[in-house]
Design an enzyme around this catalytic site. Structure first.
Site, PDB file in Angstrom:
ATOM      1  N   ASN A 170       0.808  -1.236   0.000  1.00  0.00           N
ATOM      2  CA  ASN A 170       0.000   0.000   0.000  1.00  0.00           C
ATOM      3  C   ASN A 170       0.835   1.278   0.000  1.00  0.00           C
ATOM      4  O   ASN A 170       0.452   2.254  -0.643  1.00  0.00           O
ATOM      5  CB  ASN A 170      -1.015  -0.013   1.147  1.00  0.00           C
ATOM      6  CG  ASN A 170      -0.381   0.016   2.499  1.00  0.00           C
ATOM      7  OD1 ASN A 170       0.700  -0.519   2.697  1.00  0.00           O
ATOM      8  ND2 ASN A 170      -1.055   0.635   3.449  1.00  0.00           N
ATOM      9  N   GLY A 245       2.401  -5.581   7.531  1.00  0.00           N
ATOM     10  CA  GLY A 245       1.462  -6.334   6.690  1.00  0.00           C
ATOM     11  C   GLY A 245       0.254  -6.762   7.502  1.00  0.00           C
ATOM     12  O   GLY A 245      -0.077  -6.157   8.526  1.00  0.00           O
ATOM     13  N   SER A 246      -0.375  -7.828   7.044  1.00  0.00           N
ATOM     14  CA  SER A 246      -1.628  -8.253   7.669  1.00  0.00           C
ATOM     15  C   SER A 246      -1.367  -8.965   9.003  1.00  0.00           C
ATOM     16  O   SER A 246      -0.262  -9.470   9.248  1.00  0.00           O
ATOM     17  CB  SER A 246      -2.362  -9.198   6.725  1.00  0.00           C
ATOM     18  OG  SER A 246      -1.558 -10.326   6.483  1.00  0.00           O
ATOM     19  N   THR A 249      -0.358 -12.766   8.420  1.00  0.00           N
ATOM     20  CA  THR A 249       1.038 -12.988   8.019  1.00  0.00           C
ATOM     21  C   THR A 249       1.977 -12.575   9.145  1.00  0.00           C
ATOM     22  O   THR A 249       2.990 -13.232   9.393  1.00  0.00           O
ATOM     23  CB  THR A 249       1.368 -12.195   6.734  1.00  0.00           C
ATOM     24  OG1 THR A 249       0.365 -12.450   5.769  1.00  0.00           O
ATOM     25  CG2 THR A 249       2.712 -12.583   6.165  1.00  0.00           C
ATOM     26  N   GLY A 250       1.632 -11.493   9.841  1.00  0.00           N
ATOM     27  CA  GLY A 250       2.486 -11.008  10.927  1.00  0.00           C
ATOM     28  C   GLY A 250       2.653 -12.051  12.018  1.00  0.00           C
ATOM     29  O   GLY A 250       3.745 -12.225  12.571  1.00  0.00           O
ATOM     30  N   GLU A 268       4.235  -4.537  12.486  1.00  0.00           N
ATOM     31  CA  GLU A 268       3.266  -3.448  12.266  1.00  0.00           C
ATOM     32  C   GLU A 268       2.130  -4.040  11.462  1.00  0.00           C
ATOM     33  O   GLU A 268       2.258  -4.261  10.251  1.00  0.00           O
ATOM     34  CB  GLU A 268       3.922  -2.314  11.468  1.00  0.00           C
ATOM     35  CG  GLU A 268       5.026  -1.586  12.182  1.00  0.00           C
ATOM     36  CD  GLU A 268       4.509  -0.743  13.333  1.00  0.00           C
ATOM     37  OE1 GLU A 268       3.301  -0.442  13.373  1.00  0.00           O
ATOM     38  OE2 GLU A 268       5.315  -0.409  14.198  1.00  0.00           O
ATOM     39  N   CYS A 302      -3.324   1.304   6.507  1.00  0.00           N
ATOM     40  CA  CYS A 302      -3.488   0.478   7.709  1.00  0.00           C
ATOM     41  C   CYS A 302      -4.194   1.229   8.823  1.00  0.00           C
ATOM     42  O   CYS A 302      -4.934   0.648   9.601  1.00  0.00           O
ATOM     43  CB  CYS A 302      -2.127   0.015   8.187  1.00  0.00           C
ATOM     44  SG  CYS A 302      -1.006   1.393   8.442  1.00  0.00           S
ATOM     45  N   GLU A 476       7.468   2.352  15.215  1.00  0.00           N
ATOM     46  CA  GLU A 476       8.340   2.903  14.175  1.00  0.00           C
ATOM     47  C   GLU A 476       8.499   4.403  14.428  1.00  0.00           C
ATOM     48  O   GLU A 476       7.656   5.038  15.042  1.00  0.00           O
ATOM     49  CB  GLU A 476       7.732   2.684  12.784  1.00  0.00           C
ATOM     50  CG  GLU A 476       7.420   1.224  12.539  1.00  0.00           C
ATOM     51  CD  GLU A 476       7.875   0.706  11.199  1.00  0.00           C
ATOM     52  OE1 GLU A 476       9.049   0.845  10.854  1.00  0.00           O
ATOM     53  OE2 GLU A 476       7.034   0.133  10.500  1.00  0.00           O
TER      54      GLU A 476
HETATM   55  P1  NAD Z   1       0.543  -9.302   3.587  1.00  0.00           P
HETATM   56  O1  NAD Z   1       0.626  -9.649   5.032  1.00  0.00           O
HETATM   57  O2  NAD Z   1      -0.176 -10.206   2.676  1.00  0.00           O
HETATM   58  O3  NAD Z   1       2.023  -9.143   2.969  1.00  0.00           O
HETATM   59  C1  NAD Z   1       2.950  -8.235   3.517  1.00  0.00           C
HETATM   60  C2  NAD Z   1       4.346  -8.634   3.085  1.00  0.00           C
HETATM   61  O4  NAD Z   1       4.669  -9.896   3.679  1.00  0.00           O
HETATM   62  C3  NAD Z   1       4.530  -8.836   1.582  1.00  0.00           C
HETATM   63  O5  NAD Z   1       5.796  -8.337   1.200  1.00  0.00           O
HETATM   64  C4  NAD Z   1       4.485 -10.353   1.441  1.00  0.00           C
HETATM   65  O6  NAD Z   1       5.176 -10.835   0.303  1.00  0.00           O
HETATM   66  C5  NAD Z   1       5.181 -10.788   2.711  1.00  0.00           C
HETATM   67  N1  NAD Z   1       4.883 -12.154   3.167  1.00  0.00           N
HETATM   68  C6  NAD Z   1       3.777 -12.903   2.922  1.00  0.00           C
HETATM   69  N2  NAD Z   1       3.874 -14.087   3.556  1.00  0.00           N
HETATM   70  C7  NAD Z   1       5.068 -14.094   4.221  1.00  0.00           C
HETATM   71  C8  NAD Z   1       5.732 -15.024   5.062  1.00  0.00           C
HETATM   72  N3  NAD Z   1       5.202 -16.213   5.359  1.00  0.00           N
HETATM   73  N4  NAD Z   1       6.942 -14.676   5.575  1.00  0.00           N
HETATM   74  C9  NAD Z   1       7.495 -13.476   5.309  1.00  0.00           C
HETATM   75  N5  NAD Z   1       6.901 -12.554   4.504  1.00  0.00           N
HETATM   76  C10 NAD Z   1       5.697 -12.850   3.982  1.00  0.00           C
HETATM   77  O7  NAD Z   1      -0.071  -7.822   3.550  1.00  0.00           O
HETATM   78  P2  NAD Z   1      -0.446  -6.942   2.265  1.00  0.00           P
HETATM   79  O8  NAD Z   1      -1.676  -7.515   1.641  1.00  0.00           O
HETATM   80  O9  NAD Z   1       0.759  -6.714   1.431  1.00  0.00           O
HETATM   81  O10 NAD Z   1      -0.786  -5.528   2.965  1.00  0.00           O
HETATM   82  C11 NAD Z   1      -2.011  -5.255   3.538  1.00  0.00           C
HETATM   83  C12 NAD Z   1      -1.985  -5.460   5.039  1.00  0.00           C
HETATM   84  O11 NAD Z   1      -0.918  -4.701   5.617  1.00  0.00           O
HETATM   85  C13 NAD Z   1      -3.229  -4.960   5.735  1.00  0.00           C
HETATM   86  O12 NAD Z   1      -3.648  -5.897   6.682  1.00  0.00           O
HETATM   87  C14 NAD Z   1      -2.791  -3.681   6.418  1.00  0.00           C
HETATM   88  O13 NAD Z   1      -3.557  -3.326   7.530  1.00  0.00           O
HETATM   89  C15 NAD Z   1      -1.379  -3.981   6.754  1.00  0.00           C
HETATM   90  N6  NAD Z   1      -0.580  -2.765   6.927  1.00  0.00           N
HETATM   91  C16 NAD Z   1      -0.172  -2.404   8.185  1.00  0.00           C
HETATM   92  C17 NAD Z   1       0.554  -1.216   8.380  1.00  0.00           C
HETATM   93  C18 NAD Z   1       1.036  -0.781   9.751  1.00  0.00           C
HETATM   94  O14 NAD Z   1       1.917   0.081   9.829  1.00  0.00           O
HETATM   95  N7  NAD Z   1       0.523  -1.310  10.834  1.00  0.00           N
HETATM   96  C19 NAD Z   1       0.866  -0.422   7.271  1.00  0.00           C
HETATM   97  C20 NAD Z   1       0.441  -0.822   6.007  1.00  0.00           C
HETATM   98  C21 NAD Z   1      -0.284  -2.008   5.843  1.00  0.00           C
END
Ligand code: NAD
Length: 495
Positions: A170, A245-246, A249-250, A268, A302, A476
């Site tokens: 994003n 990320g989500s 995944t986190g 995050e 996010c 962060e």
């Molecule tokens: P995602 O969790 O699908 O992917 C995020 C990243 O993780 C990508 O680079 C992906 O390739 C990588 N990834 C996927 N599986 C992995 C694994 N098993 N091990 C290591 N890396 C892996 O998220 P997305 O769809 O790219 O982004 C949207 C999500 O991110 C939303 O849930 C949003 O709320 C969150 N987000 C949070 C913040 C924050 O600062 N808290 C900021 C932006 C987005």
């Protein structure tokens, strides 16, 4: 309509065979190719290599060498100067980077310019300032000495090592900057894995970092999907992961990090952010607040609001005005400067948002506006508002990460507080009122990492950002990041 003309350097960059940026060079990579698709029309604009284990090993080795050698030999002021030069270079290449970002993510061009490139430069300058302000403390030990000897102790903040940064799609520039600039300012080096949907801008920024004087290996970029991310975290020579990320995944990332070698993890994550309007806020301000909190970058932020609580006495007027406001959005090509609302960023997300629309249609929620896709190429949907009557409705509890404002009417102020907190997430929240003393009563009781009052989604480099509950671990920027990227070493001296 004022369609932006593509710069020749953007066209040339798209035509390159993209892969990774390792030890000061772009390499095309031998792994399977991943198509980069323009969300504005669904067409393939470039491709990038998925990382192999050899690519991961080469990137980590290069970053480890820089951590122990070239970057370790710089002074804090020299590190600051590199970050400052990179900030300047981002602005020199502002339009090029913004156009690339819009092409790969569907972000409207003004947001790509102002929130990705300009903000990234501001963040880099903040981290440059922090680089010269990292220090430990001097302590006088208090246990008695036996032979009259004295003791002095002090602590040093030492960089943890090679930091893996994992970035979502994003905000591909800004979030990557948060990670590698935190690493570089503290004396760490960094391997960043951008999202497989949006790797292009970071590959270009890595070239600019070399031009800014960053030694080879201090910043490497490894392209690919989740498997590449997992390999980086598990690698024996990486010391920390900073993941955005989500939630799902986190949690996987956190557990892989712990189990592989107690790798430090900053997480995050997503959320389901609450926005509450007290009774004293009229319908016009409520609508303005909903638009500010929920619809910037098609809601794909996010920290965006997704749960909107409006006093019952204001709800009818709010819905009527909100529906009109959403209907007036100029939806279109994100490269058109007149566009206010572009496509969703990728096909999978487009499908996910459509499934939320189907759910709203089938579960008896009231569709105030939207809940449909547009009949045109690309991943366009209408900005959407939905009224639910039950606090447990799925649309009020599951993160959509899209342009869907779900509203619920409430009656009592105490009820509002439990609505705010009745969620497993806690990234951000906002409270809107004309009564600041009431606001200060709410602020300590709202469970979120950031609470805004009469504003939403405003991030500043000096103010820490991160989630509570299932929205994450760690902070962060601000100065809070320093603890996450350094280890505290204690030193005792007998004299
Ligand atoms: P995602 O969790 O699908 O992917 C995020 C990243 O993780 C990508 O680079 C992906 O390739 C990588 N990834 C996927 N599986 C992995 C694994 N098993 N091990 C290591 N890396 C892996 O998220 P997305 O769809 O790219 O982004 C949207 C999500 O991110 C939303 O849930 C949003 O709320 C969150 N987000 C949070 C913040 C924050 O600062 N808290 C900021 C932006 C987005």
């Amino acid at each position: 309509m004022s369609l932006v003309s593509l710069l020749p350097e953007v066209k040339a960059f798209l035509e390159r065979k993209h892969g990774h940026y390792i030890h000061g060079h772009l390499i095309s990579g031998e792994g399977p190719r991943i198509d980069i698709v323009s969300p504005a029309n669904g067409e393939v604009v470039a491709s990038v290599a998925d990382a192999t284990q050899d690519d991961v090993d080469a990137a980590v080795l290069s970053s480890l060498e820089a951590f122990r050698g070239s970057w370790a030999n710089t002074t804090p002021a020299e590190r600051a100067n590199v970050l400052l030069r990179l900030a300047d270079l981002l602005l020199v290449h502002r339009e090029e980077l913004a156009q690339l970002e819009t092409i790969q993510s569907g972000k409207i061009i003004q947001i790509a310019r102002a929130f990705e490139v300009d903000q990234a430069a501001n963040f880099l300058r903040h981290y440059a300032g922090a680089a010269t302000r990292i220090h430990g403390e001097t302590i006088t030990p208090s246990l008695p000495s036996f032979n009259g000897e004295k003791y002095t102790a002090f602590t040093r903040r030492e960089p943890v090592g090679v930091v893996v940064g994992i970035v979502p799609w994003n905000f591909s520039i800004m979030i990557a900057v948060w990670k590698f600039a935190s690493a570089l300012a503290t004396g760490c080096t960094s391997v960043i894995k951008p999202s497989q949907f949006t790797p292009l801008t970071l590959l270009r920024i890595a070239e600019l970092a070399t031009e800014a004087g960053l030694p080879a290996g201090a910043l490497n970029v490894v392209s690919g999907g989740g498997e590449a991310g997992r390999r980086l975290i598990e690698h024996k020579d990486t010391a920390k992961v900073s993941f955005t990320g989500s939630v799902q995944t986190g949690m996987a990332v956190g557990s892989v990090a712990m189990q592989s070698k107690l790798t430090r993890a900053t997480l995050e994550l997503g959320g389901k952010n609450s926005v509450g309007f007290l009774k004293d806020v009229d319908a016009d301000r409520t609508v303005a607040g909903i638009l500010e909190a929920g619809f910037v970058h098609q809601g794909q932020i996010c920290a965006a609001g997704e749960r909107f609580f409006v006093h019952r006495s204001r709800i009818d007027e709010t819905l009527e005005k909100l529906s009109k406001a959403l209907a007036s959005f100029r939806i279109g090509d994100p490269m058109d400067e007149a566009t206010q609302f572009g496509p969703l960023s990728n096909e999978a997300h487009f499908a996910k948002i459509q499934s939320f629309f189907s759910q709203a249609r089938s579960d008896g929620s009231t569709i105030v506006y939207g809940a449909e896709s547009l009949d045109r190429p690309g991943y366009f949907v209408k900005p959407t508002a939905i009224l639910v009557s039950d606090a447990n409705a799925p649309l009020l509890t599951e993160e959509t990460f899209g342009p869907i404002a779900t509203l619920l009417a409430y009656d009592e102020e105490e009820e509002l507080l439990s609505l705010f907190n009745d969620t497993p997430f806690g990234l951000s929240a906002s409270l809107w009122t004309n009564d600041l003393s009431k606001a200060f009563g709410y602020v300590p009781r709202i469970e979120a990492g950031t609470v805004w009052v009469n504003m939403h989604t405003f991030l500043d480099p000096a103010v820490p950002f991160g989630g509570v509950k299932q929205s994450g671990i760690g902070r962060e920027f601000g100065s809070a990041f320093i603890e996450d990227y350094t280890e505290l070493k204690s030193v005792f001296i007998r004299h």
